[in-house]
Design an enzyme around this catalytic site. Structure first.
Site, PDB file in Angstrom:
ATOM      1  N   PRO A   1       0.820  -1.219   0.000  1.00 42.39           N
ATOM      2  CA  PRO A   1       0.000   0.000   0.000  1.00 42.39           C
ATOM      3  C   PRO A   1       0.855   1.272   0.000  1.00 42.39           C
ATOM      4  CG  PRO A   1      -0.888  -1.612   1.532  1.00 42.39           C
ATOM      5  CD  PRO A   1       0.436  -2.149   1.074  1.00 42.39           C
ATOM      6  N   TYR A   2       1.968   1.245   0.730  1.00 41.18           N
ATOM      7  CA  TYR A   2       2.847   2.427   0.740  1.00 41.18           C
ATOM      8  C   TYR A   2       3.415   2.668  -0.658  1.00 41.18           C
ATOM      9  CZ  TYR A   2       6.828   5.467   1.725  1.00 41.18           C
ATOM     10  OH  TYR A   2       7.722   6.509   1.712  1.00 41.18           O
ATOM     11  N   CYS A   3       3.964   1.607  -1.265  1.00 44.00           N
ATOM     12  CA  CYS A   3       4.564   1.772  -2.606  1.00 44.00           C
ATOM     13  C   CYS A   3       3.521   2.268  -3.611  1.00 44.00           C
ATOM     14  CB  CYS A   3       5.156   0.452  -3.092  1.00 44.00           C
ATOM     15  SG  CYS A   3       6.529  -0.167  -2.113  1.00 44.00           S
TER      16      CYS A   3
ATOM     17  N   SER B   1       0.743   3.923  -3.020  1.00 44.56           N
ATOM     18  CA  SER B   1       0.313   5.300  -2.731  1.00 44.56           C
ATOM     19  C   SER B   1       1.349   6.304  -3.223  1.00 44.56           C
ATOM     20  CB  SER B   1       0.045   5.490  -1.237  1.00 44.56           C
ATOM     21  OG  SER B   1       1.242   5.410  -0.470  1.00 44.56           O
TER      22      SER B   1
END
Ligand SMILES: NC(=O)c1ccc[n+]([C@@H]2O[C@H](COP(=O)([O-])OP(=O)(O)OC[C@H]3O[C@@H](n4cnc5c(N)ncnc54)[C@H](OP(=O)(O)O)[C@@H]3O)[C@@H](O)[C@H]2O)c1
Length: 237
Positions: free
Chosen positions: A154-156, A158
């Protein structure tokens, strides 16, 4: 005259590590500052660190709240007349489970923090950037946007979306002379990262003032022909 004299610079995440360093760098080069973050006390402390004579105002605002962001930008323009530079620095990182184990709440939380934050602030600020004023938007993506990694999906995603949003905005705004770029920092040299990775070689990380220098370059007249760029800032890592 200093480079950013007469310019109003909106810095989100202004009470955080990079936000403080960036606000300070803009202040030293003559900017008027609108400091945005969640916590009023933390913002006050960031404002207290600015050099004497710097014109600034704090706006405790949740950048995930669209109406609150619109009200904040209206407050900035009431106070300073316009927005010239928007530095979208609020954001954050979280490791997590595998994608198949990721909950809706975990997914939404990072998309909101890193992407909706930028969308909300751009949407509200763009109409307040005067035509012909060489407006600048600088977004913060991450090195992790370039290649996905396990337990960081999810971080990558986003941060990758921040690059795409930057490119879309750059296309939409180039005829108005507003540039939109983003930076892709590697690991920043922050107290939190040092505590989490005590055995890493901190000398290879990106000093906060070095990343602030890149943000200021993208906001400067020297970068007037640069738009839609995603600039790697990896230090020596
Ligand atoms: N640190 C790194 O190694 C690294 C690497 C690559 C990219 N980046 C990116 O660089 C940016 C700055 O990182 P940093 O290390 O300076 O982070 P930081 O110290 O945590 O600063 C981020 C600031 O944003 C604020 N914030 C969070 N949610 C908000 C919201 N909804 N509304 C308003 N403010 C909000 C935080 O407030 P609270 O503390 O109260 O939550 C904090 O003051 C982030 O976008 C991050 O993803 C960082």
């Amino acid at each position: 005259m200093q480079e950013f004299s007469g310019k109003t610079v909106v810095v989100t995440g202004a009470a955080g590590n990079l936000g403080r360093a960036t606000a300070l760098a803009f202040a030293r080069r003559g900017a008027r500052l609108a400091l945005i973050d969640l916590n009023a006390d933390a913002l006050q402390s960031a404002q207290n660190d600015l050099p004497a004579g710097c014109e600034s105002a704090i706006f405790a605002t949740d950048v995930l709240d669209g109406p609150a962001v619109a009200a904040m930008i209206a407050g900035v323009t009431d106070r300073f007349g316009a927005v010239h530079v928007l530095a979208n620095i609020a954001g954050g990182f979280a490791m997590g489970p595998t994608i198949e184990e990721t909950t809706d709440a975990q997914w939404d939380s990072l998309m909101d923090l890193n992407l909706r934050s930028v969308f909300n602030c751009c949407r509200a600020a763009i109409p307040r950037i005067p035509d012909g004023s060489d407006g600048r938007i600088v977004n913060i993506s991450a090195r992790a946007a370039v290649r996905g990694a396990g337990h960081m999906g999810p971080y990558c995603v986003s941060k990758a979306a921040v690059i795409t949003l930057t490119e879309s905005l750059a296309e939409e705004l180039k005829q108005r002379g507003i540039t939109v770029n983003c930076v892709l920092p590697g690991t920043l040299d922050t107290p939190q990262n040092r505590a989490a990775m005590p055995d890493a070689d901190h000398d290879t990380w990106v000093p906060l003032d070095a990343l602030a220098d890149v943000i200021l370059f993208l906001a400067s007249d020297a970068a007037r022909c640069v738009t839609g760029a995603a600039v790697p800032v990896y230090g020596r890592s």
